[in-house]
Design a protein around this motif. Structure first.
Motif, PDB file in Angstrom:
ATOM      1  N   GLU A   1      12.158  41.897  89.859  1.00  0.00           N
ATOM      2  CA  GLU A   1      13.464  42.007  90.533  1.00  0.00           C
ATOM      3  C   GLU A   1      13.993  43.452  90.531  1.00  0.00           C
ATOM      4  OE1 GLU A   1      16.780  39.955  88.750  1.00  0.00           O
ATOM      5  OE2 GLU A   1      17.968  40.138  90.577  1.00  0.00           O
ATOM      6  N   PRO A   2      13.903  44.170  89.368  1.00  0.00           N
ATOM      7  CA  PRO A   2      14.386  45.566  89.410  1.00  0.00           C
ATOM      8  C   PRO A   2      13.639  46.417  90.442  1.00  0.00           C
ATOM      9  CG  PRO A   2      14.063  44.858  87.145  1.00  0.00           C
ATOM     10  CD  PRO A   2      13.507  43.779  88.002  1.00  0.00           C
TER      11      PRO A   2
ATOM     12  N   GLY B   1      23.455  41.914  86.503  1.00  0.00           N
ATOM     13  CA  GLY B   1      22.523  42.296  85.434  1.00  0.00           C
ATOM     14  C   GLY B   1      23.216  43.142  84.377  1.00  0.00           C
ATOM     15  N   GLY B   2      24.551  43.242  84.482  1.00  0.00           N
ATOM     16  CA  GLY B   2      25.353  44.006  83.523  1.00  0.00           C
ATOM     17  C   GLY B   2      25.584  45.434  83.975  1.00  0.00           C
TER      18      GLY B   2
ATOM     19  N   PHE C   1      22.198  48.664  84.772  1.00  0.00           N
ATOM     20  CA  PHE C   1      21.098  48.284  83.870  1.00  0.00           C
ATOM     21  C   PHE C   1      19.861  47.863  84.674  1.00  0.00           C
ATOM     22  CE2 PHE C   1      24.643  46.854  80.794  1.00  0.00           C
ATOM     23  CZ  PHE C   1      24.758  48.138  80.282  1.00  0.00           C
ATOM     24  N   LEU C   2      20.125  47.204  85.793  1.00  0.00           N
ATOM     25  CA  LEU C   2      19.016  46.780  86.657  1.00  0.00           C
ATOM     26  C   LEU C   2      18.325  48.014  87.252  1.00  0.00           C
ATOM     27  CD1 LEU C   2      17.754  44.173  87.957  1.00  0.00           C
ATOM     28  CD2 LEU C   2      19.389  44.416  89.811  1.00  0.00           C
TER      29      LEU C   2
ATOM     30  N   THR D   1      16.244  49.840  84.737  1.00  0.00           N
ATOM     31  CA  THR D   1      14.949  49.175  84.536  1.00  0.00           C
ATOM     32  C   THR D   1      13.991  49.521  85.677  1.00  0.00           C
ATOM     33  OG1 THR D   1      16.174  47.408  83.460  1.00  0.00           O
ATOM     34  CG2 THR D   1      13.889  46.938  83.984  1.00  0.00           C
TER      35      THR D   1
ATOM     36  N   ARG E   1      12.691  52.890  84.965  1.00  0.00           N
ATOM     37  CA  ARG E   1      11.713  52.844  83.877  1.00  0.00           C
ATOM     38  C   ARG E   1      10.345  52.379  84.406  1.00  0.00           C
ATOM     39  NH1 ARG E   1      11.718  52.523  78.217  1.00  0.00           N
ATOM     40  NH2 ARG E   1      13.407  54.024  78.414  1.00  0.00           N
TER      41      ARG E   1
ATOM     42  N   SER F   1      15.855  57.158  83.328  1.00  0.00           N
ATOM     43  CA  SER F   1      16.132  55.722  83.172  1.00  0.00           C
ATOM     44  C   SER F   1      17.024  55.487  81.952  1.00  0.00           C
ATOM     45  CB  SER F   1      14.823  54.927  83.066  1.00  0.00           C
ATOM     46  OG  SER F   1      14.234  55.084  81.804  1.00  0.00           O
ATOM     47  N   LYS F   2      16.787  56.269  80.914  1.00  0.00           N
ATOM     48  CA  LYS F   2      17.615  56.157  79.702  1.00  0.00           C
ATOM     49  C   LYS F   2      19.056  56.588  80.000  1.00  0.00           C
ATOM     50  CE  LYS F   2      16.485  56.509  74.855  1.00  0.00           C
ATOM     51  NZ  LYS F   2      16.068  55.142  74.657  1.00  0.00           N
TER      52      LYS F   2
ATOM     53  N   MET G   1      20.840  53.917  81.819  1.00  0.00           N
ATOM     54  CA  MET G   1      21.231  52.852  80.896  1.00  0.00           C
ATOM     55  C   MET G   1      22.544  53.239  80.202  1.00  0.00           C
ATOM     56  SD  MET G   1      20.137  49.884  80.201  1.00  0.00           S
ATOM     57  CE  MET G   1      18.705  48.949  79.887  1.00  0.00           C
TER      58      MET G   1
ATOM     59  N   ASP H   1      26.252  51.522  80.165  1.00  0.00           N
ATOM     60  CA  ASP H   1      27.057  51.227  78.965  1.00  0.00           C
ATOM     61  C   ASP H   1      28.518  51.636  79.184  1.00  0.00           C
ATOM     62  OD1 ASP H   1      25.001  50.132  77.497  1.00  0.00           O
ATOM     63  OD2 ASP H   1      24.431  52.026  76.536  1.00  0.00           O
TER      64      ASP H   1
END
Lengths: 166, 337
Positions: free
Chosen positions: B32-33, B250-251, B256-257, B260, B263, B278-279, B282, B286
């Motif tokens: 999905e990502p 996905g938050g 977050f999606l 991913t 990543r 990617s980090k 993320m 947050d």
């Protein structure tokens, strides 16, 4: 978001979140909704307060039943007009008490369809003792009675039945 | 009758989740990502003067349908899709496809999905589900937002498919005709990331991308002027949390999606720089999650004075600054790989 921070124990409302797992990889987890778990009571309380306030305005003849349900369903006038296929001009009229008195039955049926209620509920509120909230097709009373409203082949006629909640 | 080979899974978002499930069923193994990223799904817009909306809102992904079309064009997937005026005809053709063992995605008004808890059911004409079977008067439904296969009465499915209003589904359905044997994934990823960068920091109207975030941060302070009372204001502020977390993102508002996706792309390109991005994405997510928690808290406590709303606005503007820096850096990374 770290996986450990995302875990919420709430079974009634599950969702998928993407997180950083303990091994540093990114991937999905299924968890509970933070909002539903922590704040759902507040949501119900607000909705009930809104409904009772609108019901009082309805009783005092300050708003029409169309306005009551419009606000409950969070439609603006344009959206309600599109969904019912009734012109914006007419919808605006029907939101007022005087305009509602002149509404055609065919228009009321369209509103009832969009609000997902029997058309009779535009003219009545059913309250079961000990449960001060209106009922909808198929919903159950938490106390003694089950109240069921069913549509019939005649679109103007609704059967309201009180059954013992066995 | 049930298409036994169809594997139901939950997904972060209904449109990308439905598409992913159908592609997996057709034999294309993709996540999905990856679908979300390759369709340039990430977006931001603050909408305040739209006649269809009752209240200003923000969007975090591209318009419904766009993701599917982009993915199809880029990968070379062939869809069969149809819109209907006649509900009987729509139902008949759906039944006939199910009999042939073809899972079918349909666009619906979420309100009529009777298996979903009542408090989640709002009128939204842009929900996607997959129909995977039928038993008497009930369709068997695979809904990305529900943990297991669900049953939906045919009358409710009809109402949901033919609800009118903004973005009305008009009976829209689609299924996958064919998927390519191979495609240039790296090239698609490059192109898709560039488009997302352009959507967020390129030349866009002032309510789109990071400029849209800044507008949102500025305008949220004025929300008390356009609400009925404190409860209404609280409800609208708490909806920030719903849009960011609960409404299938996905938050962190899809961040977050997207992290991913970056990543997975980093692994494909063997790129430490992309992995580092990617980090960072993320972490940006947050920050959005903190905003959603903050909004839920002040909404619940009715702590919605000018100072708190300014604080909320500042947090949102902070995200705009972080994302602007992020996309500028991503731009240089993507040119290197």
């Amino acid at each position: 978001m770290k996986e450990k921070d995302a875990i919420i124990d709430y079974e009634p409302h599950q969702l998928m979140l993407y997180v950083e797992k303990e091994d540093g990889t990114f991937g999905p987890i299924i968890t509970g909704s933070y909002l539903s778990k922590n704040y759902i009571d507040d949501y119900f309380e607000k909705m009930e307060k809104l409904r009772l306030s609108l019901l009082n305005q309805l009783k005092d003849n300050l708003i029409s039943p169309i306005e009551y349900y419009r606000i409950i369903h969070d439609f603006n006038v344009f959206e309600l007009s599109r969904r019912t296929e009734i012109s914006v001009f007419k919808v605006k009229k029907h939101l007022k008490v005087k305009g509602f008195q002149k509404a055609k039955v065919s228009d009321l049926l369209k509103y009832a369809e969009v609000f997902d209620i029997p058309v009779s509920n535009l003219f009545q509120v059913i309250i079961v003792e000990g449960r001060d909230s209106e009922i909808k097709d198929g919903s159950t009373d938490t106390n003694i009675y089950k109240v069921r409203q069913s549509k019939t082949q005649n679109q103007n006629l609704v059967i309201t039945k009180f059954e013992l909640n066995k | 009758m049930l298409i036994e080979t169809f594997k139901h899974t939950m997904a972060a978002h209904c449109e990308s989740g439905t598409l992913t499930a159908l592609l997996n069923h057709k034999g294309l193994n993709i996540s999905e990502p990856m679908i979300f990223g390759m369709g340039s799904g990430l977006y931001f817009g603050y909408l305040r003067h739209t006649p269809n909306l009752n209240f200003p809102m923000f969007i975090l992904r591209t318009k419904s349908g766009k993701l599917r079309k982009k993915v199809a064009k880029r990968i070379g997937i062939k869809f069969k899709s149809e819109k209907y005026k006649n509900p009987e005809k729509a139902e008949k053709e759906l039944d006939s496809l199910l009999e042939k063992g073809i899972p079918v995605a349909v666009q619906v008004d979420l309100y009529y999905m009777e298996y979903i808890p009542e408090w989640e059911r709002v009128h939204a004409n842009i929900h996607f589900i997959t129909i995977v079977g039928k038993e008497d008067d009930y369709y068997i439904v695979s809904d990305s937002y529900f943990p297991k296969l669900a049953k939906l009465h045919k009358d409710n499915l009809r109402k949901a498919r033919f609800a009118k209003g903004y973005l009305a589904p008009k009976g829209f359905m689609y299924y996958i005709d064919s998927v390519p044997e191979s495609f240039d994934q790296k090239n698609i990823i490059r192109k898709a990331i560039k488009e997302t960068i352009n959507n967020m920091i390129g030349v866009q109207p002032p309510f789109i991308g990071v400029r849209g975030m800044r507008m949102f941060g500025k305008k949220v302070v004025e929300w008390p002027k356009i609400t009925r009372d404190i409860d209404h204001l609280s409800h609208e502020v708490m909806k920030i949390n719903i849009f960011l977390e609960d409404q299938g993102t996905g938050g962190g508002g899809f961040r977050f999606l997207y992290a991913t996706f970056l990543r997975q792309a980093a692994e494909l390109f063997q790129s430490p720089e992309l992995e580092s991005m990617s980090k960072k994405m993320m972490e940006i997510g947050d920050g959005w999650r903190n905003i959603s928690y903050f909004a839920a808290k002040i909404g619940k406590n009715r702590d919605l004075g000018p100072e708190k709303l300014k604080e909320l606005g500042a947090l949102i503007v902070g995200r705009a600054d972080a994302e602007e820096a992020f996309y500028k850096e991503l731009k240089t990374v993507i040119h290197k790989i």
